[in-house]
Design a protein around this motif. Structure first.
Motif, PDB file in Angstrom:
ATOM      1  N   THR A 145      28.548  35.167  32.742  1.00 37.60           N
ATOM      2  CA  THR A 145      28.405  35.190  34.203  1.00 37.60           C
ATOM      3  C   THR A 145      29.726  34.877  34.889  1.00 37.60           C
ATOM      4  O   THR A 145      29.877  35.126  36.093  1.00 37.60           O
ATOM      5  CB  THR A 145      27.351  34.164  34.681  1.00 37.60           C
ATOM      6  N   GLN A 146      30.698  34.369  34.132  1.00 39.95           N
ATOM      7  CA  GLN A 146      31.995  34.007  34.700  1.00 39.95           C
ATOM      8  C   GLN A 146      33.068  35.065  34.451  1.00 39.95           C
ATOM      9  O   GLN A 146      34.230  34.892  34.854  1.00 39.95           O
ATOM     10  CB  GLN A 146      32.464  32.666  34.118  1.00 39.95           C
ATOM     11  N   LEU A 147      32.700  36.153  33.812  1.00 36.82           N
ATOM     12  CA  LEU A 147      33.661  37.230  33.581  1.00 36.82           C
ATOM     13  C   LEU A 147      34.223  37.737  34.907  1.00 36.82           C
ATOM     14  O   LEU A 147      33.488  37.929  35.878  1.00 36.82           O
ATOM     15  CB  LEU A 147      33.002  38.380  32.813  1.00 36.82           C
ATOM     16  N   GLY A 148      35.527  37.942  34.948  1.00 36.68           N
ATOM     17  CA  GLY A 148      36.184  38.411  36.156  1.00 36.68           C
ATOM     18  C   GLY A 148      36.652  37.303  37.068  1.00 36.68           C
ATOM     19  O   GLY A 148      37.319  37.553  38.075  1.00 36.68           O
ATOM     20  N   ARG A 152      44.885  35.409  35.461  1.00 34.86           N
ATOM     21  CA  ARG A 152      45.025  35.648  34.018  1.00 34.86           C
ATOM     22  C   ARG A 152      44.750  34.418  33.165  1.00 34.86           C
ATOM     23  O   ARG A 152      44.050  34.505  32.149  1.00 34.86           O
ATOM     24  CB  ARG A 152      46.443  36.187  33.715  1.00 34.86           C
ATOM     25  N   GLU A 153      45.316  33.270  33.552  1.00 34.13           N
ATOM     26  CA  GLU A 153      45.141  32.074  32.725  1.00 34.13           C
ATOM     27  C   GLU A 153      43.677  31.678  32.637  1.00 34.13           C
ATOM     28  O   GLU A 153      43.175  31.305  31.568  1.00 34.13           O
ATOM     29  CB  GLU A 153      45.976  30.925  33.291  1.00 34.13           C
ATOM     30  N   MET A 154      42.998  31.762  33.756  1.00 35.62           N
ATOM     31  CA  MET A 154      41.568  31.437  33.795  1.00 35.62           C
ATOM     32  C   MET A 154      40.776  32.418  32.938  1.00 35.62           C
ATOM     33  O   MET A 154      39.906  32.030  32.147  1.00 35.62           O
ATOM     34  CB  MET A 154      41.097  31.492  35.251  1.00 35.62           C
ATOM     35  N   THR A 172      26.389  40.637  24.572  1.00 39.42           N
ATOM     36  CA  THR A 172      26.509  40.284  25.993  1.00 39.42           C
ATOM     37  C   THR A 172      27.790  40.849  26.589  1.00 39.42           C
ATOM     38  O   THR A 172      27.782  41.429  27.682  1.00 39.42           O
ATOM     39  CB  THR A 172      26.475  38.756  26.162  1.00 39.42           C
ATOM     40  N   VAL A 173      28.894  40.687  25.886  1.00 39.45           N
ATOM     41  CA  VAL A 173      30.170  41.209  26.391  1.00 39.45           C
ATOM     42  C   VAL A 173      30.133  42.736  26.403  1.00 39.45           C
ATOM     43  O   VAL A 173      30.627  43.376  27.334  1.00 39.45           O
ATOM     44  CB  VAL A 173      31.343  40.683  25.549  1.00 39.45           C
ATOM     45  N   GLY A 174      29.524  43.317  25.395  1.00 35.78           N
ATOM     46  CA  GLY A 174      29.402  44.772  25.365  1.00 35.78           C
ATOM     47  C   GLY A 174      28.630  45.299  26.563  1.00 35.78           C
ATOM     48  O   GLY A 174      29.011  46.314  27.170  1.00 35.78           O
ATOM     49  N   ALA A 175      27.562  44.600  26.939  1.00 38.87           N
ATOM     50  CA  ALA A 175      26.788  45.010  28.111  1.00 38.87           C
ATOM     51  C   ALA A 175      27.622  44.894  29.382  1.00 38.87           C
ATOM     52  O   ALA A 175      27.538  45.736  30.284  1.00 38.87           O
ATOM     53  CB  ALA A 175      25.523  44.168  28.228  1.00 38.87           C
ATOM     54  N   ARG A 185      34.077  44.393  34.380  1.00 37.05           N
ATOM     55  CA  ARG A 185      34.233  45.356  33.286  1.00 37.05           C
ATOM     56  C   ARG A 185      35.599  45.221  32.621  1.00 37.05           C
ATOM     57  O   ARG A 185      35.705  45.226  31.389  1.00 37.05           O
ATOM     58  CB  ARG A 185      34.073  46.789  33.811  1.00 37.05           C
ATOM     59  N   THR A 186      36.627  45.092  33.434  1.00 32.84           N
ATOM     60  CA  THR A 186      37.984  44.961  32.896  1.00 32.84           C
ATOM     61  C   THR A 186      38.101  43.739  31.994  1.00 32.84           C
ATOM     62  O   THR A 186      38.629  43.815  30.881  1.00 32.84           O
ATOM     63  CB  THR A 186      39.006  44.866  34.047  1.00 32.84           C
ATOM     64  N   HIS A 187      37.604  42.612  32.473  1.00 28.81           N
ATOM     65  CA  HIS A 187      37.686  41.377  31.698  1.00 28.81           C
ATOM     66  C   HIS A 187      36.858  41.481  30.419  1.00 28.81           C
ATOM     67  O   HIS A 187      37.279  41.021  29.342  1.00 28.81           O
ATOM     68  CB  HIS A 187      37.209  40.201  32.553  1.00 28.81           C
ATOM     69  N   ALA A 188      35.698  42.095  30.518  1.00 32.73           N
ATOM     70  CA  ALA A 188      34.836  42.235  29.336  1.00 32.73           C
ATOM     71  C   ALA A 188      35.485  43.139  28.293  1.00 32.73           C
ATOM     72  O   ALA A 188      35.479  42.833  27.095  1.00 32.73           O
ATOM     73  CB  ALA A 188      33.478  42.792  29.753  1.00 32.73           C
ATOM     74  N   ILE A 189      36.039  44.254  28.740  1.00 34.34           N
ATOM     75  CA  ILE A 189      36.699  45.171  27.807  1.00 34.34           C
ATOM     76  C   ILE A 189      37.885  44.481  27.143  1.00 34.34           C
ATOM     77  O   ILE A 189      38.093  44.588  25.925  1.00 34.34           O
ATOM     78  CB  ILE A 189      37.154  46.458  28.528  1.00 34.34           C
TER      79      ILE A 189
END
Length: 223
Positions: A145-148, A152-154, A172-175, A185-189
Motif C-alpha cells: 500500500t506504500q508503493l510509490g 528515491r531513498e524512501m 502482491t508486487v506483481g499485481a 506501477r513504476t515502483h512495483a516494476i
C-alpha cells in the motif's frame, strides 16, 4: 564534564545522557551498555525520543539491546504508540535490533503507513525482521500500500523491505505492476526487477521501470 568507564555513579551517568556534549552523551550510553542495569532502561528510552545525533541514538539502541528483552519490550511497545514521531521511530528501530517476535503484533498497518517518513521506514524494517513466516504474504499486502511513496531513498527502503520477504512478496508486487497509478506501477516494476537482478541497482531499475510505464507496459519479466 567527562565520563570514564570506571565512573558508574548512577546520577553521574544519567547526567551524562543529558549533557550538552554529544561525545559525553555517547560515552554515557556506552557506559550503560557495557554494564547493563535495568534501572537505566526508562532513561535510555526517553533519551531516544529526543536525542538529535544519529550516532548517539545508535549507541542508545545498542545499550538497550544489552538488557534482557523481557525488561525492554514492555516499554518499547508502549513507545511505538507515542505522539512523538522520533520516539516511535527509534522504538521500532530498537525492536528490529532486538528481533524478539513477541513484538510483532505491535507492527500495525497504522505504523506501516505513518505520516512521518522515518517512522514508516522504521516500521517497514522492523516488520520484515519480526514477521512470522506464516504472515509474510499478509505483510507484503500491507507494505504494498506504500508503493510509490516518497522520493528515491524512501522507495528504496520499501523495495528492500519487500525483497526481504522473498517470494512471498511476488504476487502482491506483481499485481501492483498492473495497477492504475503510474507511480505505483513504476515502483512495483523496479522492485520486481531488483528482486530478479540485485546487481542492477535501484537507480537502474527505476529508470527502466519508467521507460516500461511510459511505453504502456507493466509487469514484464526479465530484461
Amino acid at each position: 564534564m567527562t565520563l570514564a568507564k570506571e565512573d558508574l555513579n548512577p546520577l553521574r551517568v544519567l547526567q551524562g545522557l543529558e549533557n550538552n556534549s554529544s561525545s559525553v552523551r555517547l560515552q554515557a550510553a556506552l557506559t550503560i551498555g557495557t554494564i547493563p542495569d535495568p534501572g537505566y532502561i526508562g532513561e535510555l528510552i526517553e533519551r531516544c525520543a529526543v536525542e538529535p545525533e544519529f550516532y548517539v541514538r545508535e549507541m542508545l539502541t545498542w545499550a538497550l539491546t544489552r538488557h534482557p528483552a523481557s525488561m525492554t519490550l514492555p516499554a518499547l511497545l508502549e513507545e511505538v504508540r507515542s505522539e512523538r514521531a522520533q520516539a516511535r521511530s527509534q522504538a521500532l528501530h530498537t525492536l528490529s535490533k532486538i528481533g524478539d517476535r513477541r513484538a510483532w503484533p505491535a507492527i500495525t498497518p497504522a505504523l506501516v503507513s505513518d505520516a512521518d517518513d522515518e517512522v514508516a521506514r522504521s516500521a517497514w524494517r522492523a516488520a520484515v525482521v519480526l514477521v512470522p513466516e506464516s504472515e509474510e504474504h499478509e505483510l507484503a499486502v500491507v507494505l504494498a500500500t506504500q508503493l510509490g511513496r516518497g522520493e528515491r531513498e524512501m522507495q528504496l527502503s520499501l523495495s528492500r523491505a519487500l525483497i526481504a520477504l522473498g517470494e512471498a512478496m511476488l504476487p502482491t508486487v506483481g499485481a501492483a505492476t498492473k495497477g492504475p497509478d503510474p507511480r505505483v506501477r513504476t515502483h512495483a516494476i523496479a522492485t520486481e526487477r531488483l528482486w530478479r537482478d540485485p546487481d542492477a541497482g535501484f537507480e537502474f531499475a527505476i529508470e527502466e521501470a519508467k521507460r516500461i510505464v511510459a511505453l504502456g507496459g507493466a509487469g514484464q519479466k526479465g530484461r
